[in-house]
Design a protein around this motif. Structure first.
Motif, PDB file in Angstrom:
ATOM      1  N   THR A 155       0.878  -1.178   0.000  1.00 61.23           N
ATOM      2  CA  THR A 155       0.000   0.000   0.000  1.00 61.23           C
ATOM      3  C   THR A 155       0.920   1.234   0.000  1.00 61.23           C
ATOM      4  O   THR A 155       2.137   1.102   0.143  1.00 61.23           O
ATOM      5  CB  THR A 155      -0.933   0.024   1.225  1.00 61.23           C
ATOM      6  N   CYS A 156       0.328   2.398  -0.147  1.00 59.32           N
ATOM      7  CA  CYS A 156       1.111   3.630  -0.226  1.00 59.32           C
ATOM      8  C   CYS A 156       1.861   3.892   1.103  1.00 59.32           C
ATOM      9  O   CYS A 156       1.328   3.631   2.182  1.00 59.32           O
ATOM     10  CB  CYS A 156       0.143   4.766  -0.514  1.00 59.32           C
ATOM     11  N   PRO A 157       3.097   4.418   1.029  1.00 53.53           N
ATOM     12  CA  PRO A 157       3.863   4.682   2.268  1.00 53.53           C
ATOM     13  C   PRO A 157       3.119   5.564   3.263  1.00 53.53           C
ATOM     14  O   PRO A 157       3.311   5.438   4.475  1.00 53.53           O
ATOM     15  CB  PRO A 157       5.123   5.398   1.765  1.00 53.53           C
ATOM     16  N   HIS A 166     -10.466   4.435  -4.032  1.00 50.03           N
ATOM     17  CA  HIS A 166     -11.833   4.247  -3.528  1.00 50.03           C
ATOM     18  C   HIS A 166     -12.214   5.311  -2.508  1.00 50.03           C
ATOM     19  O   HIS A 166     -13.353   5.761  -2.459  1.00 50.03           O
ATOM     20  CB  HIS A 166     -11.995   2.842  -2.927  1.00 50.03           C
ATOM     21  N   TYR A 167     -11.228   5.774  -1.703  1.00 47.29           N
ATOM     22  CA  TYR A 167     -11.555   6.772  -0.670  1.00 47.29           C
ATOM     23  C   TYR A 167     -11.838   8.141  -1.286  1.00 47.29           C
ATOM     24  O   TYR A 167     -12.333   9.024  -0.603  1.00 47.29           O
ATOM     25  CB  TYR A 167     -10.429   6.872   0.372  1.00 47.29           C
ATOM     26  N   ASN A 168     -11.511   8.342  -2.544  1.00 50.03           N
ATOM     27  CA  ASN A 168     -11.901   9.584  -3.222  1.00 50.03           C
ATOM     28  C   ASN A 168     -13.262   9.436  -3.875  1.00 50.03           C
ATOM     29  O   ASN A 168     -14.130  10.287  -3.745  1.00 50.03           O
ATOM     30  CB  ASN A 168     -10.885   9.937  -4.311  1.00 50.03           C
ATOM     31  N   ALA A 214      -1.746  16.272  -4.698  1.00 45.94           N
ATOM     32  CA  ALA A 214      -0.523  15.925  -3.943  1.00 45.94           C
ATOM     33  C   ALA A 214      -0.346  14.430  -3.720  1.00 45.94           C
ATOM     34  O   ALA A 214       0.237  14.022  -2.713  1.00 45.94           O
ATOM     35  CB  ALA A 214      -0.476  16.661  -2.606  1.00 45.94           C
ATOM     36  N   CYS A 215      -0.844  13.608  -4.657  1.00 45.18           N
ATOM     37  CA  CYS A 215      -0.624  12.165  -4.531  1.00 45.18           C
ATOM     38  C   CYS A 215       0.458  11.730  -5.520  1.00 45.18           C
ATOM     39  O   CYS A 215       0.273  11.845  -6.741  1.00 45.18           O
ATOM     40  CB  CYS A 215      -1.924  11.402  -4.808  1.00 45.18           C
ATOM     41  N   GLY A 216       1.589  11.227  -5.007  1.00 42.32           N
ATOM     42  CA  GLY A 216       2.689  10.780  -5.864  1.00 42.32           C
ATOM     43  C   GLY A 216       2.277   9.630  -6.780  1.00 42.32           C
ATOM     44  O   GLY A 216       2.402   9.714  -8.006  1.00 42.32           O
TER      45      GLY A 216
HETATM   46  S1  SF4 Z   1      -3.854   9.662  -2.088  1.00 40.78           S
HETATM   47 FE1  SF4 Z   1      -1.897   8.959  -2.872  1.00 40.78          FE
HETATM   48  S2  SF4 Z   1      -0.353   9.669  -1.430  1.00 40.78           S
HETATM   49 FE2  SF4 Z   1      -2.361   9.790  -0.424  1.00 40.78          FE
HETATM   50  S3  SF4 Z   1      -2.600   7.856   0.671  1.00 40.78           S
HETATM   51 FE3  SF4 Z   1      -3.545   7.592  -1.320  1.00 40.78          FE
HETATM   52  S4  SF4 Z   1      -1.940   6.747  -2.647  1.00 40.78           S
HETATM   53 FE4  SF4 Z   1      -0.944   7.583  -0.827  1.00 40.78          FE
END
Ligand code: SF4
Length: 324
Positions: free
Chosen positions: A88-90, A190-192, A266-268
């Motif tokens: 998962t994302c750091p 999914h959270y967006n 701001a999501c890498g």
């Molecule tokens: S939006 Fe991007 S940077 Fe933020 S938690 Fe999700 S994957 Fe990680």
């Protein structure tokens, strides 16, 4: 009195809530969920989090802080990986520590989950989560089995075409409406997609226009994995793999009229796969793809105008192809 466990309605809530709710309730705890994101929750998150952090994590801060005075523990697992060959994302890995580092942190209940490790580590993690509620290993095992069964029925409802947000709001019993004029594949984290506040009620706006929506959860894991095989390089983030595999499925099968990709500000990982997706979409010109960045509601009017223009264009294209 029952121990209360707070679950923030953010990030992995949209994937794992049925599992964890069942797990804690079967152990004997009371689960408290934060409300849907609203301006107060968002503002609390914006104030508490560093400005460089992505929007969904700022939203998570707001939910965790909302719960801090309303439950005994705020549940924030450290989900390192949910499959053997990806992570998962750091930022998700650091969540429990980031929340504990706040000036007035809630009491955090956490454990590490890593699919690369042996089953005994998962057992230990579940036992440590259960410890403040019930430390009988038989009861913990029963709670785990009940949680797995709940997660399976959640997955089944998704594969039957229901939207995750409807299932979580217990609205998925209505039959899926197949009479819409155009069908759009909606993709992104999914959270967006399912947070109606940060997505500016995106899904509902499409529904009001009688647009049929499909998301990656409706596609099925095997199809997603199959479509990823043609990529020259593997993707090492689980949720980004889903996004890319889902888009490639729609492009290859031409099963949707258009695709909307919702990215976080701001999501890498999002900015990397955006380039990949736009390149793939150029090879399949008959299925248009539009990327839309979600920020802290600074460009609401522009966001909605672009959405309307895209759906109008898809309708026009469909009418033209039916007529010709
Ligand atoms: S939006 Fe991007 S940077 Fe933020 S938690 Fe999700 S994957 Fe990680």
């Amino acid at each position: 009195m029952k121990i209360t466990i707070g679950i923030p309605k953010a990030l992995l809530y949209y994937r794992q809530f049925p599992f964890w709710k069942t797990f804690f309730e079967t152990l004997g705890a009371q689960v408290v969920v934060s409300p849907r994101t609203n301006s107060t929750i968002l503002n609390r998150g914006l104030e508490a989090a560093s400005s460089e952090i992505c929007l969904p994590v700022k939203v998570f801060y707001g939910h965790a802080l909302h719960l801090s005075s309303r439950c005994d523990y705020v549940f924030i697992p450290r989900i390192v990986s949910i499959e053997k060959d990806a992570f998962t994302c750091p930022k998700m890995l650091g969540l429990p520590d980031m929340i504990r580092a706040l000036p007035k942190p809630p009491k955090v209940l956490t454990a590490d989950f890593n699919a690369k490790k042996k089953r005994k580590y998962i057992r230990r993690a579940l036992l440590s989560l259960a410890a403040p509620i019930n430390n009988n290993p038989v009861v913990v095992y029963r709670a785990y089995r009940a949680a797995l069964a709940e997660a399976k029925s959640f997955k089944k409802a998704q594969l039957n075409g229901h939207l995750t947000s409807d299932i979580l709001a217990s609205k998925a019993k209505k039959p899926v409406n197949n009479k819409e004029e155009i069908k759009i594949g909606v993709v992104g984290h999914h959270y967006n997609i399912y947070d109606s506040y940060i997505s500016l009620n995106f899904l509902e706006r499409l529904r009001r226009q009688k647009i049929k929506i499909e998301t990656v959860e409706n596609i099925g894991h095997e199809k997603i994995v199959d479509n990823l095989k043609s990529l020259p390089k593997e993707i090492f983030w689980t949720y980004e793999k889903e996004v890319v595999g889902g888009v490639m499925h729609w492009l290859n099968t031409k099963s949707v009229d258009g695709i909307i990709y919702l990215l976080s500000f701001a999501c890498g990982p999002d900015s990397l796969i955006q380039v990949l997706l736009e390149n793939e979409a150029r090879k399949h010109e008959d299925t248009p793809l539009m990327s839309m960045v979600m920020d802290e509601h600074s460009g609401e009017a522009g966001f909605l105008t672009r959405l309307e223009a895209f759906t109008d264009m898809l309708r026009y294209k469909k009418t033209k192809s039916v007529a010709s």
